[in-house]
Scaffold this active site. Structure first.
Site, PDB file in Angstrom:
ATOM      1  N   ASP A  87       0.842  -1.189   0.000  1.00  0.00           N
ATOM      2  CA  ASP A  87       0.000   0.000   0.000  1.00  0.00           C
ATOM      3  C   ASP A  87       0.882   1.246   0.000  1.00  0.00           C
ATOM      4  O   ASP A  87       1.686   1.453   0.914  1.00  0.00           O
ATOM      5  CB  ASP A  87      -0.894  -0.007   1.239  1.00  0.00           C
ATOM      6  CG  ASP A  87      -1.810   1.202   1.296  1.00  0.00           C
ATOM      7  OD1 ASP A  87      -2.905   1.131   0.719  1.00  0.00           O
ATOM      8  OD2 ASP A  87      -1.415   2.214   1.908  1.00  0.00           O
ATOM      9  N   TRP A 124      -6.572   0.281   7.947  1.00  0.00           N
ATOM     10  CA  TRP A 124      -5.167   0.690   8.044  1.00  0.00           C
ATOM     11  C   TRP A 124      -4.763   0.842   9.516  1.00  0.00           C
ATOM     12  O   TRP A 124      -5.569   1.131  10.367  1.00  0.00           O
ATOM     13  CB  TRP A 124      -4.859   1.940   7.239  1.00  0.00           C
ATOM     14  CG  TRP A 124      -5.629   3.216   7.481  1.00  0.00           C
ATOM     15  CD1 TRP A 124      -6.722   3.645   6.788  1.00  0.00           C
ATOM     16  CD2 TRP A 124      -5.311   4.266   8.409  1.00  0.00           C
ATOM     17  NE1 TRP A 124      -7.133   4.876   7.238  1.00  0.00           N
ATOM     18  CE2 TRP A 124      -6.275   5.287   8.226  1.00  0.00           C
ATOM     19  CE3 TRP A 124      -4.322   4.443   9.371  1.00  0.00           C
ATOM     20  CZ2 TRP A 124      -6.274   6.467   8.981  1.00  0.00           C
ATOM     21  CZ3 TRP A 124      -4.322   5.613  10.121  1.00  0.00           C
ATOM     22  CH2 TRP A 124      -5.277   6.598   9.913  1.00  0.00           C
ATOM     23  N   SER A 125      -3.485   0.583   9.748  1.00  0.00           N
ATOM     24  CA  SER A 125      -2.905   0.609  11.096  1.00  0.00           C
ATOM     25  C   SER A 125      -3.649  -0.286  12.083  1.00  0.00           C
ATOM     26  O   SER A 125      -4.055   0.149  13.170  1.00  0.00           O
ATOM     27  CB  SER A 125      -2.832   2.042  11.632  1.00  0.00           C
ATOM     28  OG  SER A 125      -1.934   2.819  10.882  1.00  0.00           O
ATOM     29  N   PRO A 126      -3.835  -1.569  11.746  1.00  0.00           N
ATOM     30  CA  PRO A 126      -4.545  -2.473  12.661  1.00  0.00           C
ATOM     31  C   PRO A 126      -3.778  -2.741  13.955  1.00  0.00           C
ATOM     32  O   PRO A 126      -4.366  -3.217  14.920  1.00  0.00           O
ATOM     33  CB  PRO A 126      -4.694  -3.755  11.835  1.00  0.00           C
ATOM     34  CG  PRO A 126      -3.572  -3.717  10.854  1.00  0.00           C
ATOM     35  CD  PRO A 126      -3.417  -2.272  10.512  1.00  0.00           C
ATOM     36  N   LEU A 127      -2.468  -2.441  13.965  1.00  0.00           N
ATOM     37  CA  LEU A 127      -1.684  -2.597  15.190  1.00  0.00           C
ATOM     38  C   LEU A 127      -1.610  -1.281  15.962  1.00  0.00           C
ATOM     39  O   LEU A 127      -0.821  -1.144  16.895  1.00  0.00           O
ATOM     40  CB  LEU A 127      -0.274  -3.110  14.868  1.00  0.00           C
ATOM     41  CG  LEU A 127      -0.200  -4.394  14.049  1.00  0.00           C
ATOM     42  CD1 LEU A 127       1.251  -4.821  13.861  1.00  0.00           C
ATOM     43  CD2 LEU A 127      -1.007  -5.510  14.704  1.00  0.00           C
ATOM     44  N   TYR A 142       2.736   9.729   0.262  1.00  0.00           N
ATOM     45  CA  TYR A 142       3.745   9.064   1.080  1.00  0.00           C
ATOM     46  C   TYR A 142       5.169   9.299   0.579  1.00  0.00           C
ATOM     47  O   TYR A 142       6.116   9.276   1.367  1.00  0.00           O
ATOM     48  CB  TYR A 142       3.503   7.554   1.124  1.00  0.00           C
ATOM     49  CG  TYR A 142       2.212   7.109   1.740  1.00  0.00           C
ATOM     50  CD1 TYR A 142       1.417   7.990   2.477  1.00  0.00           C
ATOM     51  CD2 TYR A 142       1.776   5.799   1.602  1.00  0.00           C
ATOM     52  CE1 TYR A 142       0.220   7.572   3.030  1.00  0.00           C
ATOM     53  CE2 TYR A 142       0.584   5.373   2.158  1.00  0.00           C
ATOM     54  CZ  TYR A 142      -0.192   6.261   2.864  1.00  0.00           C
ATOM     55  OH  TYR A 142      -1.368   5.840   3.406  1.00  0.00           O
ATOM     56  N   GLN A 177     -10.942   2.176   2.584  1.00  0.00           N
ATOM     57  CA  GLN A 177      -9.829   1.952   3.508  1.00  0.00           C
ATOM     58  C   GLN A 177      -9.935   2.958   4.653  1.00  0.00           C
ATOM     59  O   GLN A 177      -9.906   4.168   4.431  1.00  0.00           O
ATOM     60  CB  GLN A 177      -8.492   2.103   2.778  1.00  0.00           C
ATOM     61  CG  GLN A 177      -7.307   1.687   3.624  1.00  0.00           C
ATOM     62  CD  GLN A 177      -5.983   1.895   2.917  1.00  0.00           C
ATOM     63  OE1 GLN A 177      -5.158   2.699   3.361  1.00  0.00           O
ATOM     64  NE2 GLN A 177      -5.762   1.190   1.824  1.00  0.00           N
ATOM     65  N   SER A 195     -10.880   6.023   0.432  1.00  0.00           N
ATOM     66  CA  SER A 195     -10.191   5.879   1.709  1.00  0.00           C
ATOM     67  C   SER A 195     -10.694   6.965   2.650  1.00  0.00           C
ATOM     68  O   SER A 195     -10.906   8.111   2.231  1.00  0.00           O
ATOM     69  CB  SER A 195      -8.673   6.008   1.504  1.00  0.00           C
ATOM     70  OG  SER A 195      -7.966   5.873   2.726  1.00  0.00           O
ATOM     71  N   ASN A 196     -10.913   6.602   3.892  1.00  0.00           N
ATOM     72  CA  ASN A 196     -11.334   7.548   4.924  1.00  0.00           C
ATOM     73  C   ASN A 196     -12.687   8.188   4.621  1.00  0.00           C
ATOM     74  O   ASN A 196     -12.930   9.347   4.972  1.00  0.00           O
ATOM     75  CB  ASN A 196     -10.254   8.622   5.113  1.00  0.00           C
ATOM     76  CG  ASN A 196      -8.916   8.030   5.473  1.00  0.00           C
ATOM     77  OD1 ASN A 196      -8.791   7.313   6.462  1.00  0.00           O
ATOM     78  ND2 ASN A 196      -7.899   8.298   4.655  1.00  0.00           N
TER      79      ASN A 196
END
Length: 271
Positions: free
Chosen positions: A54, A217-220, A59, A191, A169-170
């Site tokens: 991704d 996104w950012s599942p951790l 980015y 997303q 996304s978002n």
């Protein structure tokens, strides 16, 4: 890079008919490593069986992703580019009908690819070309976001074969509902930020009904990132579960996502 034993990652069939690996690797960082350094990291990820990457125009990692795919193909880690699923996103400076296609073509040049597997509207907003996407200050930098016109341009990218699938996304459920009122090609993915503490149940239910896959996104919890939190990875409950099963906290989280929290409309992302 020595080729490791390939771990089979579950694939999701999107409403576009294309398959997407259910676990991917995000490529945003602050500060961003030099392209060659990041490309080397991503080649290691490919050797470890990652097949979904991704990236985004915002980015600054598109070049590195492209270099990693090319290097993996040269070294024999993959047979060809088709084995890698690449997602990129439209910058919020380019969310205007006439800027979408040129933005995607620029992304493809950065990647060194003929197409992306998934192209997303990064955020449902538009800012001035002179504005910093990471530091939008005040309303004077904001411009009108014409969702209908932008989505029509996204659909054209799909029809041209430059993006196999398109999505957003978002987006909130209400914005998705508005988009679906006029979309000819429905978004394949939405997303959004998601973790075990923020499970986005309303969004999951809405997208399941509309056959849109939710990609978290950012599942951790974006562990260690400037915008992240330690609350997920340092959760005493998750640590206790992991210790009892001789697993890492991350393994427990992904198991929860895929087999418990998740329905077919949920896709964890490894970032």
């Amino acid at each position: 890079m020595e080729k490791q034993n390939v771990v089979l990652v579950p694939e999701i069939i999107l409403n576009s008919g294309h398959k997407m690996p259910a676990i991917g690797l995000g490529t945003v960082a602050h500060p961003m490593p030099p392209p060659d350094h990041l490309a080397s990291i991503l080649v290691d990820a490919i050797a470890a069986s990652y097949r979904h990457f991704d990236t985004a125009a915002m980015y600054g990692s598109e070049e590195a992703v492209g270099k990693a795919v090319a290097a993996a193909a040269r070294s024999g880690l993959i047979k060809n580019r088709d084995e890698i699923f690449v997602t990129s996103k439209l910058c919020i400076r380019d969310t205007e009908r006439d800027l979408v296609l040129p933005a995607l073509k620029k992304t493809l040049r950065e990647l060194g690819l003929e197409y992306v597997d998934m192209y997303l509207i990064h955020w449902p907003i538009r800012i001035k070309q002179s504005a910093n996407p990471y530091n939008v200050i005040g309303g004077e930098e904001m411009l009108h976001f014409d969702m209908k016109q932008v989505w029509e341009a996204m659909e054209e990218c799909s029809k041209l074969g430059l993006a196999k699938s398109i999505g957003v996304s978002n987006f909130s459920s209400s914005k998705l509902s508005k988009l679906l009122d006029f979309a000819i090609i429905p978004p394949a993915v939405n997303q959004v930020e998601m973790n075990v503490a923020w499970q986005q149940e309303k969004m999951l239910e809405f997208c399941k009904e509309k056959k849109i896959h939710v990609c978290g996104w950012s599942p951790l919890g974006a562990n260690g990132a400037l915008w992240g939190t330690l609350a997920v990875m340092d959760s005493p409950i998750l640590r206790q579960i992991a210790a009892a099963r001789n697993k890492t906290v991350a393994q427990v989280i992904y198991h929860i996502y895929i087999y418990t929290v998740a329905d077919p409309g949920f896709l964890p992302r490894g970032c």
